[in-house]
Design a protein around this motif. Structure first.
Motif, mmCIF file in Angstrom:
data_model
loop_
_atom_site.group_PDB
_atom_site.id
_atom_site.type_symbol
_atom_site.label_atom_id
_atom_site.label_comp_id
_atom_site.label_asym_id
_atom_site.label_seq_id
_atom_site.Cartn_x
_atom_site.Cartn_y
_atom_site.Cartn_z
ATOM 1 N N THR A 181 0.921 -1.247 0.033
ATOM 2 C CA THR A 181 0.086 0.033 0.132
ATOM 3 C C THR A 181 0.909 1.351 0.005
ATOM 4 O O THR A 181 0.359 2.462 -0.123
ATOM 5 N N ASP A 233 2.275 3.928 6.267
ATOM 6 C CA ASP A 233 0.558 4.107 6.475
ATOM 7 C C ASP A 233 -0.037 3.182 7.242
ATOM 8 O O ASP A 233 -1.236 3.170 7.644
ATOM 9 N N CYS A 234 0.761 2.241 8.004
ATOM 10 C CA CYS A 234 0.496 1.197 9.060
ATOM 11 C C CYS A 234 -0.786 0.351 8.342
ATOM 12 O O CYS A 234 -1.802 0.150 9.200
ATOM 13 N N MET A 235 -0.859 0.146 7.055
ATOM 14 C CA MET A 235 -1.745 -0.640 6.397
ATOM 15 C C MET A 235 -1.333 -2.150 5.945
ATOM 16 O O MET A 235 -2.066 -2.967 5.847
ATOM 17 N N ARG A 240 -0.321 -6.139 11.155
ATOM 18 C CA ARG A 240 -1.377 -6.777 11.693
ATOM 19 C C ARG A 240 -1.089 -8.032 12.381
ATOM 20 O O ARG A 240 0.155 -8.301 12.617
ATOM 21 N N HIS A 265 3.301 9.131 9.754
ATOM 22 C CA HIS A 265 1.973 8.654 8.935
ATOM 23 C C HIS A 265 1.341 9.756 7.775
ATOM 24 O O HIS A 265 1.016 10.529 8.181
ATOM 25 N N THR A 275 -7.128 2.371 10.370
ATOM 26 C CA THR A 275 -5.986 1.473 9.984
ATOM 27 C C THR A 275 -6.112 0.478 10.919
ATOM 28 O O THR A 275 -6.249 0.524 12.175
ATOM 29 N N TYR A 355 -11.310 -0.468 13.593
ATOM 30 C CA TYR A 355 -10.754 -0.947 12.262
ATOM 31 C C TYR A 355 -11.655 -1.994 11.579
ATOM 32 O O TYR A 355 -12.041 -2.064 10.532
ATOM 33 N N VAL A 420 -7.938 6.572 -0.455
ATOM 34 C CA VAL A 420 -8.245 5.637 0.521
ATOM 35 C C VAL A 420 -9.814 5.777 0.567
ATOM 36 O O VAL A 420 -10.491 5.132 1.237
#
Length: 1006
Positions: A181, A233-235, A240, A265, A275, A355, A420
């Motif tokens: 991403t 972007d911590c995506m 996770r 970010h 996110t 989220y 997004v």
């Protein structure tokens, strides 16, 4: 809200009649609340001057790209008429169309539009610390030690004294997320890395990668003076739950226990909860400079989520305020306390509840639901950018250009909100290129004003202006295409252009043979603008506006000062800058300065002085100034080229050819000048070629280039005859007693050519093909209160005074360096002028003194300074340490001193030199250069405070006001006395480039 029973039911029924779906009570309440807020106190600031929008099937709010968000491009407004060329992106689907096209490498827009505030935010980290590895020689201490050793009777044994060197305090390690991403943010990562390297706050800046598997690809980050910034972007999967997330979580915890770490970010803060890793707002506290994250204190604004007991890692937006807070937290010697947001690292990464409940997949929502959801969460700037993107092709390079051209304060977060939002889907195999989901483009177009075609033109021309701006910083290039009329490969192009550029910009992009159409902005306002669009709902400005004639200015309107330009050049026959001009060429140069003065006179023409270029023997500078003026001028453009006439080629004549130093200087091709001017967008153009040649001037025939859209004057004369510039300047200042209130160029030329010499010049005039008159000046006969311009030049034509050695001349030249105290210098100049006028019989049309107030030393300023130095009677330098360090002041001193005859009648060095110095700030005797040390002056009558503190201190303090006024009066008396006793004859100005600095070496007399 009305309390009448049934009002809500009638409102609901009205919405149903408009074809809108039934709304829930909460949505109706929000609708009414927003409507009341937007109309409170009349038209709101966000909708001022905009037409009423069309009914929308979305939540209300600020609609369309409001005009107050737009930034004016360099060089004036961008909504003027002119020839344009359309730029397209290549297509990859059935929506494209085949056409012969040529590639154009188009400059990309940076994601960080204003990097300077970001660099300033890092100032707390610009600390110097001792370098234990290097030592420097302490010269003073070594000299002291040697002196002590030499005092002893025995042999001298000594060692040099060394002191520790210094270095920057911190190393910066950048960790760039390279997950799937993050392709959108690679340009931002490059710009941030460059910014951190250029800011000078860090000892070194290194970069590492964080791939999707969570393994940190970076050389070992040592403990000590270092900081870590993670751009993500911590995506990605490393943020996770899973194997990649566990691996990266352990690495991040280990770094946070040893060093100050932060996450940059790119998304705006309000989207962080969507996110996988949500940051918690609160107060962060550090105990000392460079403390690791594990030592930070954190007080959240809300309850802490369960299971979060590890270190806290600050999370930042890529903005100046966020970076300033982080720099204060890391760099404060006694610790710092800032408000921010942080990741709370526990034992295992989790998924926040918000989220998990982010909402349905965009594929499951209709276009109306997507736009409603986007409008409810997006910022006003992001919604404006989405509306602008609907006018063209949604691609990252184009959207960045739209940001720069359409938003007042573009930020990377605005672009992130659109990407997004779910409004777009990425095109397979083309990273960074998107397509709107079905129905979304049409809904976004409805948010624009009614004059959609007008708005599309305005926007695409501004984007073209950004592309063609040579002073704009570019962040690389991206491929674009231009349709060609000849040659070129058949290419599948997007039907909508993303920019309309000028022909000059197209040539800069390396494209030739592109079709050019004339763009004319409609004169109607948005209220009565056209409402028709193409069948697919998108306006096609290139097709709509091609071939429309540009609306001419009002026939009797004077040139607009902000939208008009003038470029004036005179070439001479001298072969080097130091040569003295011939009498006739010196007269021609003064005539050209007189024309420039007449053009800036607010009672006659009123052009802006900053928009006039005046040059002498500078063909290269003329070409650059002409290119800039052609791009900027939208109303009136005046171009003058004069000088010795040489043989040209089959296209036209050449001006100013000859030897220059040791090389041959080619002539300025008139054909090229005409073609350059013809390619501009100025509505009215005046071209003057004033060629001088000995013998019989040639008859200008078909070989002379002519622009059918310009008012063109070609004058071929003998060198001793008066130039067109001088005649035209006299005509403007004299006026016509039988003329109209405003005079055209044709009327002025008739006045100028009334008194011709015995051998009249050969003059040809070509009016524009459309026959429109070119109004240039007010009639001076009907405007007796003509405002004389004193500050620029002191030519005889400007002063209307007789020429010759006894003509009235300004008494003094006030020489000072630029910088602090300029307001006090202006006050001193005005006070001296008043005193000198009281002490002399100087005519009111002659300025008592000269003070250069130009913000930069351009060609016109240099001419004004050198002419004033050649004609003034007394030179008044303001002594200060900065004065003798200024090369400009040294050249001014030399320019006046070269006129002074050797010695004086009574032996007075001051009176013989014509220089009356002023102690502006005290300067020790050892700090005076030889040129100043030779002067002998006595200022005891000015008072002890003046001798001790200088005139600047007297001017700035109220208690010394009486002393200041007495000092100024006595200084004026001294100036007039020295002027009458020395009587230094006027000289001819030298070129600024050949003036030497009198402070570096004794001035050589020319």
């Amino acid at each position: 809200m009305s309390s009448e029973p049934g009002a809500l039911d009638r409102f609901t029924a009205l919405l149903a009649d408009l074809g809108l779906a039934e709304r829930a009570p909460v949505e109706l309440a929000e609708l009414l609340w927003l409507a009341a807020r937007s109309t409170e106190g009349g038209a709101g600031a966000d909708t001022a001057g905009l037409p009423e929008p069309r009914p929308l099937p979305v939540r209300p709010g600020p609609v369309g790209p409001a005009r107050h968000h737009h930034r004016a491009e360099p060089g004036g407004a961008t909504d003027g008429a002119g020839p344009r060329t359309a730029l397209h992106l290549s297509a990859a689907g059935p929506a494209g169309r085949l056409a012969p096209a040529a590639p154009a490498a188009t400059p990309d827009a940076p994601m960080l539009a204003r990097p300077l505030p970001l660099q300033r935010a890092l100032r707390p980290l610009k600390r110097q610390v001792p370098d234990t590895r290097r030592r420097l020689l302490d010269e003073q201490a070594t000299a002291d030690r040697l002196a002590e050793a030499l005092r002893g009777p025995g042999p001298v044994h000594w060692l040099p004294v060394l002191r520790p060197s210094t270095e920057r305090w911190l190393d910066l390690h950048l960790v760039l997320d390279t997950g799937p991403t993050m392709a959108l943010w690679r340009p931002l990562a490059r710009e941030l890395r460059t910014l951190f390297q250029q800011t000078g706050a860090f000892r070194q800046v290194t970069a590492g990668r964080l791939p999707a598997d969570g393994r940190l690809a970076h050389r070992r980050i040592p403990d000590g003076r270092a900081a870590v910034l993670v751009l993500s972007d911590c995506m990605g999967p490393q943020w996770r739950s899973g194997r990649a997330g566990d691996r990266w979580h352990r690495t991040l915890c280990a770094l946070a226990r040893r060093l100050p770490v932060a996450v940059v970010h790119p998304l705006p803060e309000r989207l962080w909860p969507l996110t996988p890793v949500a940051a918690v707002p609160g107060v962060l506290t550090s105990t000392e400079a460079g403390a690791p994250d594990a030592a930070y204190g954190f007080t959240p604004f809300t309850d802490l989520p369960p299971g979060r007991t590890g270190p806290v890692v600050p999370v930042l937006e890529p903005g100046a305020d966020w970076l300033a807070n982080w720099a204060h937290l890391v760099g404060s010697p006694a610790g710092g306390q800032v408000v921010g947001a942080a990741l709370l690292l526990g034992t295992v990464p989790g998924v926040p509840a918000r989220y998990a409940e982010a909402g349905p997949d965009p594929e499951e929502l209709s276009a109306e639901e997507l736009v409603v959801r986007f409008r409810s969460t997006a910022s006003r700037e992001a919604f404006t950018l989405a509306g602008m993107t609907a006018l063209t092709t949604p691609a990252l390079p184009v959207m960045r250009l739209l940001q720069q051209a359409g938003l007042a304060r573009p930020q990377p977060q605005h672009l992130a909100e659109i990407v997004v939002s779910g409004l777009l889907r990425e095109r397979p195999g083309r990273p960074g290129y998107f397509a709107f989901r079905p129905g979304v483009r049409e809904l976004l177009l409805h948010t624009l004003p009614r004059s959609t075609a007008h708005h599309a033109l305005d926007l695409l021309i501004r984007v073209g202006g950004r592309i063609g701006d040579p002073g704009r910083a570019a962040a690389g290039t991206f491929p674009a295409w231009v349709e060609t009329t000849r040659g070129g490969a058949v290419t599948l192009l997007e039907p909508r252009p993303f920019a309309l550029v000028s022909p000059e910009a197209a040539r800069l992009l390396g494209v030739s043979g592109a079709p050019v159409f004339t763009v004319a902005v409609p004169e109607h306002g948005p209220e009565d603008g056209p409402e028709d669009t193409l069948a697919d709902g998108a306006p096609h400005p290139a097709a709509e506006e091609a071939g429309r004639p540009a609306g001419p200015p009002e026939a009797t309107a004077l040139p607009d000062p902000d939208r008009s330009r003038a470029v004036l050049l005179l070439t001479t026959s001298r072969g080097a800058p130091g040569e003295v001009l011939e009498e006739q060429e010196y007269t021609a140069l003064r005539d050209l300065a007189a024309l420039a003065e007449a053009l800036v006179d607010p009672a006659l023409v009123g052009l802006d002085r900053r928009h006039i270029w005046l040059g002498e023997d500078d063909p290269d500078g003329f070409r650059r100034a002409l290119q800039r003026a052609v791009q900027e001028a939208e109303d009136t453009l005046v171009v003058h080229v004069g000088g010795p006439l040489g043989a040209g080629d089959e296209l036209g004549v050449a001006v100013g050819a000859g030897r220059w130093g040791q090389v041959h200087r080619p002539g300025l091709d008139w054909q090229g000048v005409v073609e350059t001017v013809a390619g501009g967008r100025a509505a009215r153009r005046l071209l003057i070629l004033d060629g001088a040649r000995t013998g019989v001037p040639p008859e200008p025939g078909g070989a002379v280039a002519v622009d059918p859209g310009s008012y063109q004057v070609v004058n071929l004369r003998h060198p001793v005859d008066r130039s067109v510039a001088g005649r035209l300047a006299t005509a403007i200042r004299t006026g016509d007693p039988d003329g109209t209130e405003r005079l055209t160029v044709h009327q002025l030329l008739e006045l100028a050519m009334q008194n011709t010499p015995p051998a009249p010049p050969v003059t040809r005039i070509w009016p524009p093909r459309d026959g429109r008159p070119l109004v240039l000046a007010r009639n001076a006969q009907l405007h007796p209160a003509t405002v004389e311009s004193r500050t620029p030049s002191h030519s005889a034509a400007a002063r209307r005074e007789p020429a010759g050695p006894e003509a009235p001349r300004p008494y003094f030249f006030l020489s000072h360096p630029d910088g602090p105290g300029d307001r006090a210098v202006d006050r001193l100049y005005q006070d001296l002028c008043e005193e000198v006028l009281q002490l002399t019989d100087l005519p009111s049309a002659v300025p008592p003194g000269f003070l250069d107030r130009s913000p930069e030393l351009d060609s016109w300023s240099r001419w004004q300074i050198t002419e004033a130095l050649a004609t003034c009677r007394v030179f008044v330098p303001l002594y200060s340490p900065r004065y003798f360090a200024s090369e400009r002041c040294g050249k001014e001193w030399y320019g006046f001193a070269r006129r002074v005859p050797r010695g004086g009648a009574d032996g007075s060095e001051q009176r013989a030199s014509g220089i009356v110095p002023v102690v502006w700030l005290p300067v020790p005797a050892a700090g005076l250069p030889p040129a100043a040390a030779r002067l002998r002056f006595n200022h005891r009558s000015f008072g002890p405070d003046y001798q001790r503190e200088g005139l600047l201190a007297l001017a700035r303090t109220e208690r010394h006001r009486a002393q200041y006024e007495m000092a100024v009066h006595r200084l004026a008396v001294r100036i007039v006395q020295v002027a009458h006793e020395t009587r230094i004859p006027p000289g001819r100005p030298l070129s600024w480039d050949v003036l030497q600095s009198a402070f570096l070496a004794p001035p050589e007399r020319p």
